[in-house]
Write an enzyme that holds these catalytic residues in place. Structure first.
Site, mmCIF file in Angstrom:
data_model
loop_
_atom_site.group_PDB
_atom_site.id
_atom_site.type_symbol
_atom_site.label_atom_id
_atom_site.label_comp_id
_atom_site.label_asym_id
_atom_site.label_seq_id
_atom_site.Cartn_x
_atom_site.Cartn_y
_atom_site.Cartn_z
ATOM 1 N N ASN A 61 0.840 -1.195 0.000
ATOM 2 C CA ASN A 61 0.000 0.000 0.000
ATOM 3 C C ASN A 61 0.877 1.248 0.000
ATOM 4 O O ASN A 61 2.024 1.215 0.442
ATOM 5 C CB ASN A 61 -0.970 -0.005 1.189
ATOM 6 C CG ASN A 61 -0.346 0.478 2.469
ATOM 7 O OD1 ASN A 61 0.000 1.656 2.607
ATOM 8 N ND2 ASN A 61 -0.149 -0.426 3.431
ATOM 9 N N THR B 218 -12.608 6.381 8.280
ATOM 10 C CA THR B 218 -13.160 6.495 9.640
ATOM 11 C C THR B 218 -12.057 6.768 10.667
ATOM 12 O O THR B 218 -11.947 6.056 11.671
ATOM 13 C CB THR B 218 -13.909 5.206 10.049
ATOM 14 O OG1 THR B 218 -12.961 4.117 10.074
ATOM 15 C CG2 THR B 218 -15.034 4.867 9.098
ATOM 16 N N TYR C 266 -12.198 6.246 14.754
ATOM 17 C CA TYR C 266 -13.358 5.453 15.191
ATOM 18 C C TYR C 266 -13.392 4.125 14.439
ATOM 19 O O TYR C 266 -12.941 4.049 13.296
ATOM 20 C CB TYR C 266 -14.652 6.245 14.956
ATOM 21 C CG TYR C 266 -14.588 7.625 15.565
ATOM 22 C CD1 TYR C 266 -14.785 7.799 16.931
ATOM 23 C CD2 TYR C 266 -14.238 8.740 14.807
ATOM 24 C CE1 TYR C 266 -14.670 9.059 17.515
ATOM 25 C CE2 TYR C 266 -14.115 10.003 15.380
ATOM 26 C CZ TYR C 266 -14.332 10.160 16.739
ATOM 27 O OH TYR C 266 -14.201 11.393 17.312
ATOM 28 N N HIS D 67 -0.920 -10.465 11.909
ATOM 29 C CA HIS D 67 -1.928 -10.480 10.853
ATOM 30 C C HIS D 67 -1.970 -11.801 10.111
ATOM 31 O O HIS D 67 -1.067 -12.629 10.215
ATOM 32 C CB HIS D 67 -1.781 -9.295 9.902
ATOM 33 C CG HIS D 67 -0.602 -9.279 8.977
ATOM 34 N ND1 HIS D 67 -0.718 -9.522 7.628
ATOM 35 C CD2 HIS D 67 0.701 -9.011 9.195
ATOM 36 C CE1 HIS D 67 0.479 -9.381 7.051
ATOM 37 N NE2 HIS D 67 1.353 -9.074 7.974
ATOM 38 N N GLU E 14 -3.757 -6.030 7.405
ATOM 39 C CA GLU E 14 -2.548 -5.318 7.800
ATOM 40 C C GLU E 14 -1.881 -4.708 6.590
ATOM 41 O O GLU E 14 -1.353 -3.595 6.629
ATOM 42 C CB GLU E 14 -1.587 -6.292 8.502
ATOM 43 C CG GLU E 14 -0.367 -5.629 9.147
ATOM 44 C CD GLU E 14 0.882 -5.633 8.251
ATOM 45 O OE1 GLU E 14 1.941 -5.191 8.726
ATOM 46 O OE2 GLU E 14 0.813 -6.059 7.068
ATOM 47 N N GLU F 266 -8.479 -0.810 13.729
ATOM 48 C CA GLU F 266 -9.918 -0.680 13.999
ATOM 49 C C GLU F 266 -10.280 -1.329 15.332
ATOM 50 O O GLU F 266 -11.087 -0.798 16.097
ATOM 51 C CB GLU F 266 -10.742 -1.297 12.853
ATOM 52 C CG GLU F 266 -10.584 -0.580 11.519
ATOM 53 C CD GLU F 266 -10.793 0.920 11.603
ATOM 54 O OE1 GLU F 266 -11.866 1.346 12.036
ATOM 55 O OE2 GLU F 266 -9.867 1.687 11.232
ATOM 56 N N GLY G 287 4.997 0.006 10.703
ATOM 57 C CA GLY G 287 4.915 -0.932 9.601
ATOM 58 C C GLY G 287 4.370 -2.283 9.998
ATOM 59 O O GLY G 287 4.311 -3.192 9.174
ATOM 60 N N ARG H 80 11.806 -11.705 15.879
ATOM 61 C CA ARG H 80 11.844 -12.547 14.673
ATOM 62 C C ARG H 80 13.273 -12.973 14.432
ATOM 63 O O ARG H 80 14.201 -12.472 15.096
ATOM 64 C CB ARG H 80 11.301 -11.774 13.479
ATOM 65 C CG ARG H 80 12.048 -10.474 13.253
ATOM 66 C CD ARG H 80 11.358 -9.576 12.230
ATOM 67 N NE ARG H 80 11.410 -8.188 12.717
ATOM 68 C CZ ARG H 80 11.264 -7.113 11.955
ATOM 69 N NH1 ARG H 80 11.000 -7.243 10.683
ATOM 70 N NH2 ARG H 80 11.345 -5.901 12.471
ATOM 71 N N TYR I 106 10.218 -10.296 -0.663
ATOM 72 C CA TYR I 106 9.206 -9.547 0.106
ATOM 73 C C TYR I 106 8.023 -9.065 -0.746
ATOM 74 O O TYR I 106 8.220 -8.369 -1.745
ATOM 75 C CB TYR I 106 9.933 -8.358 0.747
ATOM 76 C CG TYR I 106 9.086 -7.346 1.468
ATOM 77 C CD1 TYR I 106 8.422 -7.674 2.637
ATOM 78 C CD2 TYR I 106 8.981 -6.034 0.993
ATOM 79 C CE1 TYR I 106 7.662 -6.718 3.314
ATOM 80 C CE2 TYR I 106 8.243 -5.072 1.665
ATOM 81 C CZ TYR I 106 7.568 -5.423 2.818
ATOM 82 O OH TYR I 106 6.825 -4.482 3.476
ATOM 83 N N SER J 255 17.988 25.189 24.306
ATOM 84 C CA SER J 255 18.706 24.449 25.333
ATOM 85 C C SER J 255 18.012 23.121 25.624
ATOM 86 O O SER J 255 16.780 23.039 25.613
ATOM 87 C CB SER J 255 18.752 25.287 26.615
ATOM 88 O OG SER J 255 19.037 24.462 27.719
ATOM 89 N N ASP K 139 0.063 -1.526 38.767
ATOM 90 C CA ASP K 139 -0.584 -0.446 38.012
ATOM 91 C C ASP K 139 0.441 0.631 37.643
ATOM 92 O O ASP K 139 0.420 1.173 36.541
ATOM 93 C CB ASP K 139 -1.735 0.175 38.815
ATOM 94 C CG ASP K 139 -3.022 -0.654 38.691
ATOM 95 O OD1 ASP K 139 -2.991 -1.714 38.028
ATOM 96 O OD2 ASP K 139 -4.042 -0.245 39.271
ATOM 97 N N HIS L 117 2.977 9.030 20.920
ATOM 98 C CA HIS L 117 4.040 8.632 21.844
ATOM 99 C C HIS L 117 5.187 9.635 21.721
ATOM 100 O O HIS L 117 5.752 9.797 20.646
ATOM 101 C CB HIS L 117 4.514 7.228 21.487
ATOM 102 C CG HIS L 117 5.179 6.506 22.626
ATOM 103 N ND1 HIS L 117 6.300 6.979 23.257
ATOM 104 C CD2 HIS L 117 4.869 5.338 23.249
ATOM 105 C CE1 HIS L 117 6.659 6.115 24.214
ATOM 106 N NE2 HIS L 117 5.805 5.118 24.235
#
Lengths: 739, 739
Positions: free
Chosen positions: A247, A259, A262, A366, A413, A422, A507, A525, A541, A617, A655, A678
Site C-alpha cells: 500500500n 473512519t 473510530y 496479521h 494489515e 480498527e 509498519g 523474529r 518480500y 537548550s 498499576d 508517543h
C-alpha cells in the site's frame, strides 16, 4: 483435701485444655495465608517450562503449510475461510472464547478487466513497450487462481503520460538533491524511484509534494538481491520478473482512511474518498527489475552521483525523459485500481485471567497476505497458532494465567494496519485502562542469522531472561542458549555488553497499541546479518515467491528457527500474564531515555551557532530525564521490600508499571499526526519504518534544513523540547509513591 | 494390665490434646478474616456522622471573615499571603502534606497610571461624558487600597471610536436578528450589550465575528436587580455604580492562553500573545447601569422588539449612533489593560489513603477573588476550610480514609480557570489513572431558597443519600432533612419525584477535571428560587459589594446554609474516599442518557423534512443507549452477589465504576475544541455557562440554522451522532465482565 485436689486437677485440666486450644488457635491463625492466591514462583517457572516445551517445530511446519496453500488477500473469500478455520482450531485448542470481529474498511484492488501496466509510447501514441501484467507463477502453483498481480494499493486511477525522472530512493533528501543541487523540477513528470531505505508511502508523498503526476517504484538488485544466491525457486533471491506489492498510504496511524479515530462499523460515519486520510492523489505502480531496465536504459540527462546508482546494467541517468534517440518517446502509466469499502475479519481469542481478568496481555499478528504469505505473515501466524495450542494444553492440565491473554489474528494489515487499528479504536478505553503489554507476531523470519528484537525499554530485561531459557536453533549450538547465540552474533557494543535490542518503528500491527495507546510493546523474529547482508527486508518480500517452500527449503528447513521465535513470543506473553509482579523494568527506560537525550542533543548541535542565536537548550529535558532516572531507581528499590503477600498492594505497584508506558502519550499527538501520540517513540515523518526517539524534536530538527523561516523552525524545536521535558517529568511522577 | 491401662490413658490424653489443638486450629483458621481491612459499614457510617457533626457554622463564619478582609486578586501579594495562611492552617488541622504549587500564567490588569473608561466625544473630540473610573467603595472599606476597578480581563488595548449599536444580550441569535431581520451591519461599530443569559466571553466573540471594533457590557436592572430589595449596603441588590468584572476569554478549556495543553512551568514553551488561545482582538469594557443610561439615552435607530428591552428608563434604540440631535457625537473606548505573565499559587493538601493511596478524591475550589470575594469564592473556600478542619479532627482520633483525599485552593479561576487547569495538565496522567471524583467548591451561596446540585448522573444517588443525613438549614425546618426541604422546593417534576439535579456546564474549576479528563464531578451550593427570581446569577456578582457583610447580613446570618453546603460537599468526598465499594451509580447514567437522547432527537426533529432528505437517523444512538442500559443494569445486578471480602475483586469492580466517566471522553475532542472532550456533557459553543448533553450533536444542529451549505451541516450532524453512538457503546463495554 480430696475435694481440693480434685479441684486443682480440674483447674489443671482446664488450663491445659485452654492452653492447647490457644496454641492451636495461634498456629491456625498464622498458618493461614493472608493472600489466598499467592503465586508460587516455582510453580510458575515450572509452568513456563512446560509451556515452552509443549511447542513443536513440526507442528509449526504443519500450521504454516496449512495456511499458505491459497492466496488470502484481505477482503477475499479465502481469507475469511482461513479466519473461520483459525477460529475453529483455537476453540479446539481450548481457548475460553474465540470470536470473529468484522469491520468495513476501505481496501483497494486492481480492476480485473483492465490490468495496470506502464508503457513506453512513441510520438504516435503507440505502446512500444509494456511492463508485464503479472509475475511468473512459481512451480506447483500454476493452477492457482486469484493471485493478485503486483500493484500499489490505494493508487489513484489515471493514465498520466510524460517524461521520466529518476530520483534514487525517493527520499526527502533525494528530492532535495534533485531540486536544489541538480536543478530539476519534476512538476508534471513521472518519477521513477527504487524501492528500499524508506517506506514506499513516503516516496509517494514526496513525489506528490514535488509535483509529479505519477510514480513508478522498482526493485533494484542492489537492494533486493543477495550475493551468491539463486533466484527463487533455486534460491531465495527475487527473480527479475518479481515485484513488490504494497500500500502507498500515508495514514500516520489513522487506520481505515474513511473512519479516522473510530472503528469502521455499520453505523460509523464515513468520509468521502476526497476527504479520506492518506490517499495518494497520483497513480503509483511497482515493477520488477526486468521491466525497470526497459524504462531506465534509454534515459537521458545527467549521470547521477554514485550513491544514486543501483546494480542494473544501465547508467541511471536522471532525465527528464529519454536520450536524443528516443526523445519523442514518453512514458504512460495505465492504472485502474479501485478503492472499495470491504468487510474484513479479525479473529480474537481469549484465556480469562484467574485473579486479574481485567488485565490484558495481547499477542497479535496479521493473517492477510499479498499472495500466499509464506513468510509475511504466515511464518508469524503459524507461530501464534502453536502458542495457542500450547497454552490450550496447559489449560487442559488445570493451569490458568493470573491475567487475561488475548490472541488476535488481524486482517488487512497490508492495507494500512487496518484490522488491528480498527480493533484498537473499538476497544480503546478498555485497552488504555487494562492492557499490560502487546506482543506483535508478524513474519517470524527474514534471515538465517540470529534473533532480532525491537521493543520498548521496559521489556529489555524480560527479553533477556526469556531468551536465556530457550535453546539456540542453530546447528552445532545444541548446548547454547538463544541468548548466548544472539549475544555472540549481535552484541550491543556501543552501549553495553548484551544482545542488541532496537527501537520499535512502525509498519506492523503494534502501531496503534504502542504509538497511539501507549501500551508496552515488542516484536521478535529471526533475521539476517545486517553487517554483511545489505539488501532491504528480504528479497522476495511481497512477491508471489513468498511460499511455504521458500521457508522449508531455504529459511528454516528444520523449523527450529521458527520454533525459537515461538518460544520467545510465547515466553513473553506467558511471563507478562502470569508473573505476580509485572516483569517490566523502569530502570531500563531511564537508561534508554538518557541515551536518546544525548543523541538528539548531538543532532541539534550540528547547528551549534543557531542554537546559540535562538537560545535552544536541552537543559530542561536533561533535568527531566535525571528526575526520571531517580524515580525509576527509587521505585525498584522500594519494590525489594514491598509486601508481595497483599494482593491489593501488588496491584498498586503493578498499576504503576503498567501505566508507565501510557505516561509517554501526549493526547494532543505529534504535530500534524494526531494518531501518533508517543512522545518517546514514533516513526519519523520521513520514513514510517524508522522508529525515532523524541520524534517531535527529531522532525523539527529535520525541518530546519529545509526551512524558509529558520526562526520559526527553531521555535518549534524549543516547543518540542519543552513537551518532551514535561512528558518525562510526568512519567517520573507516575513512579513515585502514589500519595 | 496396668501397663495397658496406662498406655490407653496416654493414647486418650494424646487424642484429647490433638483434638483440642485441632479444634483450636480450625477456629483460629476461620476466625481470621481473609481480608485484613474489610471495612465495617457501621464504623464507616459512624465516622461519617462524626465528620459531619464536627463542622460548625460559627467556624465557617470566622473562616469567611478572615479571608475576606482584603482584596486578593490572582497574582497579587495578598492572594499569596492568603495561600500561605491556608497552607499553614491546613497543616495545623493535621493534613499529611500541604504544598504550594506555582505556575506562571498570562493574567491581565488595568494600567494603574492610565485608567480605562468610555467617553462620549463631540465633533471636536472633546469628552462630553466619561464613565466612572471605579465603583463607590462600601462603608468600612474606605481605607482599603488595591481594589481593582471594574474591567474586562484580557481586553485588547485600544481607543476605538464610533457609533454605538445595541445588541440585547449579544447572543448568537441576537446578532443574527440584528443582521438578518433588522439589516444592521456592525462592522466598525462599537457594540453595547447587556450582561446576562450567556457567558460574557461568548458575547465578545460574537461581537468580533460580526466585525465590531469594541464592545461595552452593562448590568441592566432587568437582569441584576431583585424586586423589593434595596441596593447594598441596605440590601443585596447591585447599586447603579456597581459593575461586573470578569474575563472575556474564549479558552474552551485550554487553561493558560500561552501554554495550551501543558502546565505553565518555568521551562514550558510559551506562544507569543498573537498566538495565544482565546484572547479577544478588540477592546472590551463593563459598566454599571448609571453609566449605561448616559450611553443609551440618546441612541437613535429603530425601537427594538420588547424582549430586547431592559428595565432602564430609556427606549433601547438599536442605533447605529445617536439621534439626530446628538448625531455628531461618537463613543470612544479608552482601554489600556495589560496582559502579563504572572506567578500564581495553588495550595494542595493531602490525606493519604490507608488501603488505596493511589485512588484520589478531590475537593477543589478557588481562592482568588475580583475584590473581597465575600460570596465568590470565599463562601466556598470557607466551607472547604471547615471540611479540612473536620477531617483533621477525625484523623487525630485515628481515622484514615480508604483512599487519598486531595484538597485544593486554586488560584486565578477568575482569569479562565487557570490554577485548576494548569494543575490538571501537570497531573493529567495521575488523574486519568487514579482520580475517583472531583467535587467543586466555588461560591457556596447565590440565593436563600434551597440547595442546588449540578453533577454527573453517576453521583445522583450519593447526593440523595448524603442530603438525607443532613438537616435543613432553614428556620422552622429543624426536624426536616435537607433532602426533604430541597425536594419540597425544587421537585424534578418532569422526570421523577425527587429533588432536581442539573447537568454541569462550565465556568468553574471542575471543567478540566470533568470535561477534559472525564472524572466524575459535581458541585453543590445554596441558590435562589429560579421560578420567581429571574435575575442572572446574584446581583452584586463580581462587584466590590461582595463583602463578608453581605453574607452575614443578608444571605446567611446564621451561617447554617453554608454549614449545610459544607456537609454536602464534605459528605460527598467522605463517602467517595471511604466506602469500600464506590458509591457511583451506572443505572442513573443510563437513565440520563435515555432522557438526553430523546431530547436531542426532538431538537433535530424540528427539521423533520431535512432529516429525511439527508437520511439522518438516531437509531444507532438509541441502540447504543439501550445497550448501555442493559450493561449498567447487569453490572449492578452482579454487584449484589459480588465477593466484598476479596480486596482485589472489589478493586476490579471499583475500577469499572471509576473509569465509567472516563469512557465518555473522546481523545480527539469536540469539533474545534480539543480540550472539551466529553461526548455527553460540555458547554455549547454559544454559551460557556450552559451544559448541553451531546454537545457535538447540539452544536451541529445549532449550525444548521446558520448554514450556507445545509448538506455539509447535516453531514456533520450525522458524524456527531455516529461518534455519540460509538462512545456510548464503548462505555457500555467498560461495564461488562472484564474477560
Amino acid at each position: 483435701m480430696r475435694k481440693e485436689a480434685r479441684l486443682i486437677r480440674w483447674i489443671f485440666y482446664i488450663v491445659v485444655v485452654a492452653a492447647l486450644f490457644f496454641l492451636g488457635f495461634i498456629i491456625g491463625w498464622f498458618a493461614k495465608p493472608t493472600e489466598p492466591n499467592t503465586a508460587n514462583n516455582n510453580v510458575s517457572s515450572k509452568n513456563l517450562r512446560e509451556f515452552l516445551d509443549e511447542m513443536q517445530s513440526d507442528q509449526i511446519r504443519e500450521h504454516l503449510r496449512k495456511f499458505t496453500q491459497l492466496p488470502h488477500l484481505a477482503g477475499t473469500e479465502q481469507n475469511l475461510k482461513y479466519a473461520e478455520q483459525i477460529k475453529k482450531e483455537w476453540q479446539e485448542f481450548g481457548l475460553d472464547s474465540v470470536e470473529m470481529v468484522p469491520y468495513d474498511v476501505l481496501l483497494s484492488y486492481p480492476n480485473k478487466s483492465q490490468p495496470n501496466y506502464i508503457s513506453i509510447v512513441d510520438h504516435l501514441g503507440n505502446e512500444v513497450f509494456n511492463t508485464s501484467l503479472a509475475e511468473p507463477i512459481p512451480d506447483g502453483y500454476e493452477n492457482i487462481s486469484d493471485i493478485v498481480p503486483p500493484y500499489s494499493a490505494f493508487s489513484a486511477k489515471g493514465q498520466p503520460e510524460g517524461d521520466l525522472v529518476y530520483v534514487n530512493y525517493g527520499r526527502t533528501e533525494d528530492f532535495f538533491q534533485l531540486q536544489r543541487e541538480m536543478g530539476i523540477n519534476v512538476t508534471g513528470k513521472i518519477v521513477i524511484v527504487r524501492y528500499g531505505k524508506i517506506f514506499r508511502g513516503n516516496k509517494v508523498k514526496n513525489a506528490m509534494l514535488a509535483g509529479a503526476q505519477g510514480i513508478i517504484m522498482f526493485s533494484d538488485p542492489a537492494d533486493y538481491w543477495a550475493a551468491d544466491v539463486q533466484p527463487y525457486p533455486d534460491g531465495w533471491n527475487l527473480p527479475g520478473g518479481g515485484a513488490q506489492r504494497g500500500n502507498v498510504l500515508n495514514l500516520n496511524g489513522a487506520g481505515d482512511p474513511l473512519t479516522p479515530g473510530y472503528p469502521a462499523k455499520e453505523y460509523t460515519y464515513r468520509f468521502g474518498l476526497e476527504d479520506g486520510v492518506g490517499l495518494p492523489k497520483i497513480p503509483v505502480h511497482p515493477i520488477g527489475f526486468h521491466d525497470a531496465i526497459h524504462l531506465l536504459k534509454n534515459m537521458g540527462g545527467e549521470i547521477p552521483p554514485n550513491n544514486w546508482k543501483g546494480a542494473l546494467n544501465v547508467s541511471y541517468r536522471i532525465g527528464p525523459g529519454f536520450t536524443n534517440d528516443f526523445k519523442s518517446q514518453k512514458v504512460r502509466m495505465n492504472i485502474h485500481t479501485n478503492n472499495q469499502v470491504t468487510r474484513i475479519y479479525n479473529v480474537i481469542g481469549r484465556i480469562r485471567g484467574a485473579q486479574e481478568p481485567d488485565r490484558y496481555v495481547i499477542l497479535g499478528g496479521h493473517r492477510d497476505a499479498w499472495v500466499f504469505g509464506g513468510i509475511d505473515p504466515m511464518s508469524g501466524a503459524a507461530v501464534v497458532h502453536e502458542i495457542v495450542r500450547s497454552a490450550g494444553k496447559l489449560l487442559s492440565k488445570g493451569w490458568r494465567p493470573r491475567r487475561t491473554i488475548i490472541f488476535a489474528s488481524w486482517d488487512a494489515e497490508e492495507f494500512g494496519l487496518l484490522g488491528s487499528t480498527e480493533w484498537a479504536e473499538d476497544n480503546a478505553k478498555l485497552l488504555q485502562e487494562r492492557a499490560v503489554a502487546y506482543i506483535n507476531a508478524d513474519s517470524s523470519i527474514e534471515g538465517m542469522y540470529t534473533l532480532r528484537v525491537d521493543c520498548t525499554p521496559s521489556l529489555h530485561t524480560l527479553v533477556y531472561n526469556i531468551t536465556k531459557q530457550i535453546a539456540s536453533p542453530e546447528d552445532g549450538e545444541e548446548e547454547v542458549s538463544l541468548y548466548e547465540s544472539w549475544h555472540k552474533k549481535d552484541n550491543w557494543t556501543d552501549d553495553r555488553d548484551a544482545p542488541r535490542i532496537s527501537k520499535l518503528g512502525s509498519g506492523s500491527d503494534f502501531e496503534a497499541y504502542f504509538i497511539r495507546l501507549g501500551i508496552a510493546a515488542g516484536r521478535a523474529r529471526y533475521t539476517k546479518n545486517k553487517k554483511t547482508e545489505r539488501y532491504s527486508s528480504y528479497p522476495v518480500y511481497h512477491s508471489v515467491y513468498e511460499t511455504f517452500e521458500i521457508v522449508e527449503k531455504f529459511y528454516d528447513p528444520s523449523f527450529r528457527r521458527l520454533w525459537a521465535v515461538a518460544q520467545v513470543r510465547g515466553g513473553l506473553i506467558f511471563q507478562l500474564a502470569d508473573s505476580p509482579l509485572l516483569p517490566l523494568d523502569a530502570n531500563e527506560y531511564a537508561d534508554s531515555l538518557r541515551k536518546y537525550t544525548q543523541s538528539i542533543k548531538q543532532l541539534a548541535q550540528r547547528h551549534q551557532d543557531k542554537m546559540e542565536i535562538y537560545k535552544v537548550s536541552f537543559d530542561s529535558l536533561l533535568s527531566a530525564v535525571q528526575n526520571f532516572t531517580v524515580a525509576a531507581r527509587d521505585f525498584h528499590e522500594r519494590l525489594k521490600t514491598h509486601n508481595r503477600e497483599d494482593s491489593l498492594q501488588v496491584r498498586i505497584v503493578n498499576d504503576q508499571l503498567m501505566y508507565l508506558e501510557r505516561a509517554f502519550i501526549d493526547p494532543l499527538g505529534l504535530p500534524g499526526r494526531p494518531f501518533y501520540r508517543h512522545v518517546i517513540f514514533a516513526p519519523s515523518s520521513h520514513n514510517k519504518y524508522a522508529g525515532e526517539s523524541f520524534p517531535g524534536i527529531y522532525d523539527a530538527l529535520f525541518d530546519i534544513e529545509n526551512s524558509a523561516d529558520p526562526e520559526k523552525s527553531w521555535e518549534e524545536v524549543k516547543r518540542q523540547i519543552s513537551i518532551a521535558a514535561f512528558t518525562v517529568h510526568a512519567a517520573a511522577m507516575t513512579l513515585t509513591p502514589p500519595a
